[in-house]
Design an enzyme around this catalytic site. Sequence first.
Site, PDB file in Angstrom:
ATOM      1  N   LYS A 112       0.738  -1.228   0.217  1.00  0.00           N
ATOM      2  CA  LYS A 112      -0.197  -0.149  -0.087  1.00  0.00           C
ATOM      3  C   LYS A 112       0.922   1.233   0.013  1.00  0.00           C
ATOM      4  O   LYS A 112       0.573   2.442  -0.481  1.00  0.00           O
ATOM      5  CB  LYS A 112      -0.794   0.000   1.244  1.00  0.00           C
TER       6      LYS A 112
HETATM    7  C1  LIG Z   1      -4.431  -4.589  -0.002  1.00  0.00           C
HETATM    8  C2  LIG Z   1      -3.566  -5.920  -0.183  1.00  0.00           C
HETATM    9  C3  LIG Z   1      -3.789  -6.986  -1.032  1.00  0.00           C
HETATM   10  C4  LIG Z   1      -4.818  -6.765  -2.111  1.00  0.00           C
HETATM   11  O1  LIG Z   1      -4.627  -5.783  -3.061  1.00  0.00           O
HETATM   12  P1  LIG Z   1      -5.831  -5.372  -3.928  1.00  0.00           P
HETATM   13  O2  LIG Z   1      -5.253  -4.212  -4.686  1.00  0.00           O
HETATM   14  O3  LIG Z   1      -6.917  -5.003  -3.120  1.00  0.00           O
HETATM   15  O4  LIG Z   1      -6.160  -6.434  -4.723  1.00  0.00           O
HETATM   16  C5  LIG Z   1      -2.957  -7.907  -1.134  1.00  0.00           C
HETATM   17  N1  LIG Z   1      -2.002  -8.111  -0.155  1.00  0.00           N
HETATM   18  C6  LIG Z   1      -1.677  -7.185   0.838  1.00  0.00           C
HETATM   19  C7  LIG Z   1      -0.505  -7.355   1.668  1.00  0.00           C
HETATM   20  C8  LIG Z   1      -2.540  -6.071   0.792  1.00  0.00           C
HETATM   21  O5  LIG Z   1      -2.246  -5.321   1.780  1.00  0.00           O
END
Ligand SMILES: *Cc1c(COP(=O)(O)O)cnc(C)c1O
Length: 496
Positions: A112
């Site tokens: 993120k």
């Molecule tokens: C948010 C997240 C995901 C999922 O990503 P999307 O863009 O919502 O598909 C996968 N792994 C981790 C560690 C995340 O924080």
Amino acid sequence: MNYKSTRNNDVSITSAQAIAQGLSPEGGLFVPESLPKIDGDFVKALCEKSYADRAFDIFKLFLTDFTDEEIHYCVNNAYADNFDTENIAEISHLLQGTYVLELWHGPTCAFKDMALQILPYLLTTSAKKTIPDKDIAILVATSGDTGKAALEGFKDVEGTTITVFYPEDGVSDMQKRQMATQEGNNVFVCAVKGNFDDCQNGVKAIFTDKEIIEQLDSANIVLSSANSINWGRLSPQIVYYISAYAELVKNGEIEYGEKINIVVPTGNFGNILAAYYAKEMGLPVNKLICASNANNILTDFINTGVYDRNRPFYTTVSPSMDILISSNLERLLYHLSGENTQLINKWFTSLKTEGRYEVTDDVKAKIQELFCAGCCNDRETKAAIKDCFDSYSYLMDTHTAVAYKVYNDYKKATGDNTKTLIASTANPYKFGAAVFDALKGDAAGLDEFAIIEKLEEMTGTTIPQPLAATENKAVRFKGVIDRSEMPKAVLDFLKK
Ligand SMILES: *Cc1c(COP(=O)(O)O)cnc(C)c1O
């Protein structure tokens, strides 16, 4: 280049407006009216550049209403020594032709950060152009990773404040600690009695509360969100796929033009959608492989064309993918249906009222041409962590392990030997207890920190500094409130 809404083709706004507004008034998501194209010369020119400069070249194609100076300001602040590696995203080799794109070298150890480190700069720059003289108050409901990443991104950013609500018993100990010890003069964190939905509904209610909005307006404050449907969060994710491809060319792993597969552990469909955009822009990509945990609604959708959320919700060891509504899918369907807003409105109304929709055969065929999908349960996820560590001495987190397992299944089923990039979305220590358990560690009687110290000993890897540091940081935010107290908590904080 202007932006349209997935639910109304008459909307045409600048990128600054799209980022400042977040969501279109009729509920649609903003999408670029056409995708810029990149070619071999463009990608080759990226090879010798830093990550921030690569990001500059790519953003210049999308943010055509930003000046060069504004884009430089955004990328140079976002991708600097706040990451623990100069490359920002690292590529690890598992075996010949299989690469892991580590997207978790930022301050919160999850992918993120790749978007949330730049969003505050994109958002404040956009706001200056469209709603000058206003301060932005970010409100976030989080089930863990987003809250912390947003706090780190927005802390001490001028003209902004950030408030994060999380479910008291719905996040891991490490996640709670990361948020409760958050530094910065414009941040507020509070636990809510209830689950993630209670937090999210509480936040949504504040966004539509006329009285609150008026009170804030008279103080020159506008509310905004940092969730993954904002174009300012999605566009930074396109950058790392193009950058990773350039890096593989630079290192002689692939020739320009050689197609690669991309495997993405998926929840809200944001990360994999960014890979789709990179492919549509001209990046040589073969298959996009969508990996899910036991909440395998996307696997079923891609294989059948039916999206049906009338199913049990599972709490898994990869909690950031425990999602039954993948919001960003709407953008993909908009493009693949030939920008048919009528169909999009029909499908997403049906999702709201009946919890399901079925796409046309034509759209289904296009999806299956582009994507493959698979899923695995917690037992398989843990077995994948152990298998990967035993085979390649590479330690992966629970989310990345889902992608690794689904990719191995794909390879067995298809015999496809195309070189492949697996997106790694979190540092293994962020989900240390589950990873330790996967390696058959005995956690009896150990707390979170003792477990990750054992994991360090056992694997010869290193606890990332930001996670280790939380052990000795002062807890600043201890509050736990009822859902009904959320509006007052926000107003008390903002009016200080
Ligand atoms: C948010 C997240 C995901 C999922 O990503 P999307 O863009 O919502 O598909 C996968 N792994 C981790 C560690 C995340 O924080």
